[in-house]
Scaffold this active site. Structure first.
Site, PDB file in Angstrom:
ATOM      1  N   GLY A   1       0.772  -1.241   0.000  1.00  0.00           N
ATOM      2  CA  GLY A   1       0.000   0.000   0.000  1.00  0.00           C
ATOM      3  C   GLY A   1       0.801   1.288   0.000  1.00  0.00           C
ATOM      4  O   GLY A   1       0.314   2.324   0.452  1.00  0.00           O
TER       5      GLY A   1
ATOM      6  N   ARG B   1      -5.591  -8.754  -8.559  1.00  0.00           N
ATOM      7  CA  ARG B   1      -6.649  -9.604  -9.119  1.00  0.00           C
ATOM      8  C   ARG B   1      -6.982  -9.129 -10.522  1.00  0.00           C
ATOM      9  O   ARG B   1      -7.052  -7.919 -10.773  1.00  0.00           O
ATOM     10  CB  ARG B   1      -7.944  -9.492  -8.297  1.00  0.00           C
ATOM     11  CG  ARG B   1      -7.894 -10.075  -6.933  1.00  0.00           C
ATOM     12  CD  ARG B   1      -7.674 -11.548  -6.891  1.00  0.00           C
ATOM     13  NE  ARG B   1      -8.764 -12.355  -7.438  1.00  0.00           N
ATOM     14  CZ  ARG B   1      -8.665 -13.667  -7.651  1.00  0.00           C
ATOM     15  NH1 ARG B   1      -7.537 -14.296  -7.390  1.00  0.00           N
ATOM     16  NH2 ARG B   1      -9.688 -14.329  -8.116  1.00  0.00           N
TER      17      ARG B   1
ATOM     18  N   ASN C   1      -4.811   2.493 -13.138  1.00  0.00           N
ATOM     19  CA  ASN C   1      -3.889   1.515 -12.563  1.00  0.00           C
ATOM     20  C   ASN C   1      -2.479   2.064 -12.671  1.00  0.00           C
ATOM     21  O   ASN C   1      -2.194   2.863 -13.561  1.00  0.00           O
ATOM     22  CB  ASN C   1      -3.972   0.191 -13.334  1.00  0.00           C
ATOM     23  CG  ASN C   1      -3.033  -0.867 -12.770  1.00  0.00           C
ATOM     24  OD1 ASN C   1      -2.937  -1.036 -11.542  1.00  0.00           O
ATOM     25  ND2 ASN C   1      -2.310  -1.568 -13.636  1.00  0.00           N
TER      26      ASN C   1
ATOM     27  N   HIS D   1       1.426   0.703 -13.154  1.00  0.00           N
ATOM     28  CA  HIS D   1       2.183  -0.489 -13.521  1.00  0.00           C
ATOM     29  C   HIS D   1       3.676  -0.123 -13.519  1.00  0.00           C
ATOM     30  O   HIS D   1       4.060   0.896 -14.092  1.00  0.00           O
ATOM     31  CB  HIS D   1       1.748  -0.974 -14.910  1.00  0.00           C
ATOM     32  CG  HIS D   1       2.478  -2.205 -15.339  1.00  0.00           C
ATOM     33  ND1 HIS D   1       2.149  -3.466 -14.879  1.00  0.00           N
ATOM     34  CD2 HIS D   1       3.542  -2.376 -16.160  1.00  0.00           C
ATOM     35  CE1 HIS D   1       2.981  -4.350 -15.410  1.00  0.00           C
ATOM     36  NE2 HIS D   1       3.826  -3.716 -16.188  1.00  0.00           N
TER      37      HIS D   1
ATOM     38  N   GLU E   1      -7.980  -5.731 -21.548  1.00  0.00           N
ATOM     39  CA  GLU E   1      -6.675  -6.356 -21.789  1.00  0.00           C
ATOM     40  C   GLU E   1      -5.699  -5.912 -20.700  1.00  0.00           C
ATOM     41  O   GLU E   1      -5.580  -4.719 -20.410  1.00  0.00           O
ATOM     42  CB  GLU E   1      -6.146  -5.939 -23.166  1.00  0.00           C
ATOM     43  CG  GLU E   1      -4.978  -6.771 -23.616  1.00  0.00           C
ATOM     44  CD  GLU E   1      -4.325  -6.206 -24.873  1.00  0.00           C
ATOM     45  OE1 GLU E   1      -3.130  -6.456 -25.060  1.00  0.00           O
ATOM     46  OE2 GLU E   1      -5.014  -5.496 -25.635  1.00  0.00           O
TER      47      GLU E   1
ATOM     48  N   ASP F   1      -2.722  -4.722 -18.376  1.00  0.00           N
ATOM     49  CA  ASP F   1      -1.607  -3.772 -18.513  1.00  0.00           C
ATOM     50  C   ASP F   1      -1.612  -3.056 -19.863  1.00  0.00           C
ATOM     51  O   ASP F   1      -0.559  -2.848 -20.490  1.00  0.00           O
ATOM     52  CB  ASP F   1      -0.254  -4.485 -18.277  1.00  0.00           C
ATOM     53  CG  ASP F   1      -0.174  -5.078 -16.883  1.00  0.00           C
ATOM     54  OD1 ASP F   1      -0.815  -4.534 -15.967  1.00  0.00           O
ATOM     55  OD2 ASP F   1       0.508  -6.109 -16.716  1.00  0.00           O
TER      56      ASP F   1
ATOM     57  N   GLU G   1       6.867   6.418  -8.760  1.00  0.00           N
ATOM     58  CA  GLU G   1       5.440   6.035  -8.783  1.00  0.00           C
ATOM     59  C   GLU G   1       4.646   6.915  -7.833  1.00  0.00           C
ATOM     60  O   GLU G   1       3.534   7.345  -8.140  1.00  0.00           O
ATOM     61  CB  GLU G   1       5.261   4.562  -8.370  1.00  0.00           C
ATOM     62  CG  GLU G   1       5.803   3.560  -9.356  1.00  0.00           C
ATOM     63  CD  GLU G   1       5.500   2.132  -8.932  1.00  0.00           C
ATOM     64  OE1 GLU G   1       4.407   1.855  -8.405  1.00  0.00           O
ATOM     65  OE2 GLU G   1       6.380   1.261  -9.128  1.00  0.00           O
TER      66      GLU G   1
HETATM   67  C1  GRF Z   1       3.820  -1.066  -7.359  1.00  0.00           C
HETATM   68  O1  GRF Z   1       5.099  -1.262  -7.898  1.00  0.00           O
HETATM   69  C2  GRF Z   1       2.802  -0.876  -8.448  1.00  0.00           C
HETATM   70  O2  GRF Z   1       3.304  -0.226  -9.571  1.00  0.00           O
HETATM   71  C3  GRF Z   1       2.439  -2.300  -8.809  1.00  0.00           C
HETATM   72  O3  GRF Z   1       2.454  -2.996  -7.600  1.00  0.00           O
HETATM   73  C4  GRF Z   1       3.313  -2.338  -6.672  1.00  0.00           C
HETATM   74  C5  GRF Z   1       2.470  -2.030  -5.479  1.00  0.00           C
HETATM   75  O4  GRF Z   1       3.221  -1.471  -4.435  1.00  0.00           O
HETATM   76  N1  GRF Z   1       1.160  -2.336  -9.500  1.00  0.00           N
HETATM   77  P1  GRF Z   1       2.466  -0.759  -3.248  1.00  0.00           P
HETATM   78  O5  GRF Z   1       1.483  -1.773  -2.660  1.00  0.00           O
HETATM   79  O6  GRF Z   1       1.764   0.440  -3.790  1.00  0.00           O
HETATM   80  O7  GRF Z   1       3.544  -0.400  -2.268  1.00  0.00           O
END
Ligand code: GRF
Length: 204
Positions: A16, A95, A111, A113, A147, A149, A178
């Protein structure tokens, strides 16, 4: 001026840290979204305690307690509707959702990624990047489409792959970025500054 904030749910399965970054950003007075709900498909997800400590309502919709994906997604959808959620952020949500649920939230579900899509879809993206020998790697915030990602890209961030990098070092470098782009992308969506045109995201 008071802004009407979009009602957001974050879906998690684990740590998280992106969720925490979104919650932190949304505390700003003029942020156009408020995080009202965190849902996990795993009861043991660490992120649940973090969200609760921030006073955010949490829910567990445990996929193991449902007969199939349709039933799980039905329960998830009801949980979101009961909270009058308008936008969803998947943040480490592990999921695969049914096409039906994805269609219901089309244009309203993001999302993040950990790669520069369309490169390195799926899991173990940092391992994939190191194996491929790329000079740069990164992360992508995109709209969710059936689809995996794929989907119109809202924002990307690029980091260098450095000599001596390990998966841990590279993933930490990407994760830091991120935490910047996800709030920025949600801000764009919630403030109505972007829309989907075909396969692309355009500024309004
Ligand atoms: C992150 O690297 C995100 O890009 C990917 O899963 C990871 C989740 O990390 N989808 P967190 O739970 O947000 O720390």
């Amino acid at each position: 001026m008071t802004v009407t904030k979009k009602r957001v749910a974050i879906l998690i399965s684990g740590r998280g840290s992106n969720m925490a970054a979104l919650i932190k950003a949304a505390k700003a007075k003029n942020f156009p979204a408020e995080i009202l709900l965190v849902v996990s498909n795993r009861p043991e997800a660490q992120g649940l305690a973090l969200a609760q400590a921030e006073g955010i309502t949490t829910a567990v919709v445990d996929h193991k307690t449902f007969a199939d994906r349709e039933e799980f997604d039905g329960a998830l959808h009801r949980t979101l509707m009961d909270a009058n959620i308008e936008l969803i952020c998947l943040a480490g949500f592990m999921r695969v959702l049914t096409d039906d649920l994805v269609e219901r939230w089309r244009g309203r579900m993001l999302n993040i990624h950990p790669s520069l899509l369309p490169a390195f879809k799926g899991t173990n993206t940092h391992h994939q990047a190191l194996l491929a020998g790329v000079a740069s790697h990164g992360a992508t915030v995109h709209f969710v489409v059936p689809e995996l990602d794929s989907g119109p890209i809202v924002m990307q961030t690029e980091v260098p792959v450095l000599p001596g990098d390990t998966e841990e070092k590279l993933s930490a470098r990407v994760l830091k970025e991120e935490h910047k782009i996800y709030p920025a992308a949600l801000k764009l969506l919630a403030s109505g500054k972007i829309r989907i045109e075909g396969d692309r995201v355009v500024a309004v």
